[in-house]
Design a protein around this motif. Structure first.
Motif, PDB file in Angstrom:
ATOM      1  N   ALA A 208      -3.601  -5.362   4.129  1.00  0.00           N
ATOM      2  CA  ALA A 208      -3.705  -6.756   3.704  1.00  0.00           C
ATOM      3  C   ALA A 208      -4.980  -6.988   2.906  1.00  0.00           C
ATOM      4  CB  ALA A 208      -3.674  -7.678   4.918  1.00  0.00           C
TER       5      ALA A 208
ATOM      6  N   ALA B 259       0.451  -7.369   2.744  1.00  0.00           N
ATOM      7  CA  ALA B 259       0.279  -8.810   2.886  1.00  0.00           C
ATOM      8  C   ALA B 259      -0.899  -9.234   2.017  1.00  0.00           C
ATOM      9  CB  ALA B 259       0.022  -9.173   4.350  1.00  0.00           C
ATOM     10  N   LYS B 260      -0.826 -10.457   1.454  1.00  0.00           N
ATOM     11  CA  LYS B 260      -1.850 -10.908   0.522  1.00  0.00           C
ATOM     12  C   LYS B 260      -2.740 -12.016   1.077  1.00  0.00           C
ATOM     13  CE  LYS B 260       0.923  -9.617  -3.504  1.00  0.00           C
ATOM     14  NZ  LYS B 260       1.617 -10.108  -4.740  1.00  0.00           N
TER      15      LYS B 260
ATOM     16  N   GLU C 294       0.659 -14.378   5.527  1.00  0.00           N
ATOM     17  CA  GLU C 294       1.611 -13.265   5.416  1.00  0.00           C
ATOM     18  C   GLU C 294       1.332 -12.199   6.465  1.00  0.00           C
ATOM     19  OE1 GLU C 294       1.746 -11.652   1.489  1.00  0.00           O
ATOM     20  OE2 GLU C 294       2.274 -13.557   0.531  1.00  0.00           O
ATOM     21  N   LEU C 295       0.055 -11.916   6.684  1.00  0.00           N
ATOM     22  CA  LEU C 295      -0.322 -10.871   7.644  1.00  0.00           C
ATOM     23  C   LEU C 295       0.145 -11.227   9.051  1.00  0.00           C
ATOM     24  CD1 LEU C 295      -1.843  -8.310   8.503  1.00  0.00           C
ATOM     25  CD2 LEU C 295      -3.954  -9.631   8.476  1.00  0.00           C
TER      26      LEU C 295
ATOM     27  N   ASP D 149       2.436 -13.327   9.888  1.00  0.00           N
ATOM     28  CA  ASP D 149       3.897 -13.390   9.921  1.00  0.00           C
ATOM     29  C   ASP D 149       4.487 -12.004  10.148  1.00  0.00           C
ATOM     30  OD1 ASP D 149       6.407 -14.930   9.500  1.00  0.00           O
ATOM     31  OD2 ASP D 149       6.622 -13.591   7.780  1.00  0.00           O
ATOM     32  N   VAL D 150       3.912 -10.994   9.473  1.00  0.00           N
ATOM     33  CA  VAL D 150       4.380  -9.608   9.671  1.00  0.00           C
ATOM     34  C   VAL D 150       4.111  -9.165  11.101  1.00  0.00           C
ATOM     35  CG1 VAL D 150       4.018  -7.198   9.020  1.00  0.00           C
ATOM     36  CG2 VAL D 150       4.079  -8.958   7.249  1.00  0.00           C
TER      37      VAL D 150
ATOM     38  N   THR E  91      -7.142  -4.292   6.969  1.00  0.00           N
ATOM     39  CA  THR E  91      -7.158  -5.650   6.444  1.00  0.00           C
ATOM     40  C   THR E  91      -8.525  -6.083   5.946  1.00  0.00           C
ATOM     41  OG1 THR E  91      -6.730  -7.982   6.990  1.00  0.00           O
ATOM     42  CG2 THR E  91      -7.528  -6.581   8.777  1.00  0.00           C
TER      43      THR E  91
END
Length: 223
Positions: free
Chosen positions: A6, A32-33, A37-38, A40-41, A53
């Protein structure tokens, strides 16, 4: 191997993808950006071997995000890759469960070395932090790093502490860091620091090599 990476900078994220693909061409990379997003994954997927990350990303506060990631995937090692380099922040990430902290200015070789160390159950701490550390557990690593690289191996292993020998014996029994922490009454982070020290002192890159080297040196009984 499944790795979650990420970063909110697309160029760095792409570079990290290239480095990790060279490291393991068959690795599955999930990207993930931002923290939204991170997280959520992390909430919807599992089975990661490693998470790398950035620290300062949009979509969340790093303290809360890192704690949530570790709570959701406690068995997955987390490495922080960041342009932020303050001793207090580095120490806080380790306290929250991170297994390593890599400055973004690090070379590809350093990043891969850190990844190998963390995947072996150790924790990567930047040399700059060791130089200024006052923590006893980090001081042990500082002493090891200050040993002359040409020092005899027998000289190096003399500074193995009784606790590190206990950890080494349990590694030989195939115990995980979590199991070792439970049996010895330590935190998992402390166990990771001991594993790192053992790998450095024995001049090996993984737990299997540590057991083989320790057996050869008579630190462990031959089975």
């Amino acid at each position: 191997m499944k790795i979650l990476i990420a970063d909110d900078h697309e160029l760095f994220l792409k570079g990290l993808e290239i480095i990790l693909t060279d490291f393991n061409p068959s690795a599955e990379l999930i990207k993930a950006k931002n923290y939204i997003e991170l997280l959520d994954v992390v909430k919807n997927e599992s089975g990661f071997d490693l998470i790398l990350t950035d620290l300062a990303m949009p979509g969340g506060i790093w303290l809360d995000a890192l704690k949530e990631i570790h709570d959701k995937l406690p068995e997955t090692p987390i490495i922080i890759l960041s342009a932020v380099f303050e001793k207090e922040i580095v120490q806080k990430t380790l306290d929250l469960g991170a297994a390593g902290y890599i400055p973004k200015t690090s070379s590809n070789a350093v990043i891969l070395s850190a990844v190998n160390l963390v995947l072996s159950g150790g924790v990567y701490i930047p040399p700059e932090l060791l130089k200024s550390s006052t923590e006893s557990s980090l001081d042990d690593l500082k002493k090891i790093d200050e040993l002359n690289h040409n020092a005899d191996l027998s000289e190096k292993i003399r500074i193995l502490s009784p606790r590190q020998l206990d950890v080494l014996k349990l590694i030989a029994e195939g115990k995980s860091n979590k199991q070792i922490a439970y049996e010895l009454g330590l935190t998992e982070g402390t166990v990771k620091l001991h594993v790192t020290a053992i790998l450095k002192l024995l001049n090996v890159y993984n737990r299997t090599g540590a057991v083989a080297q320790a057996t050869t040196l008579g630190l462990l009984k031959k089975s």
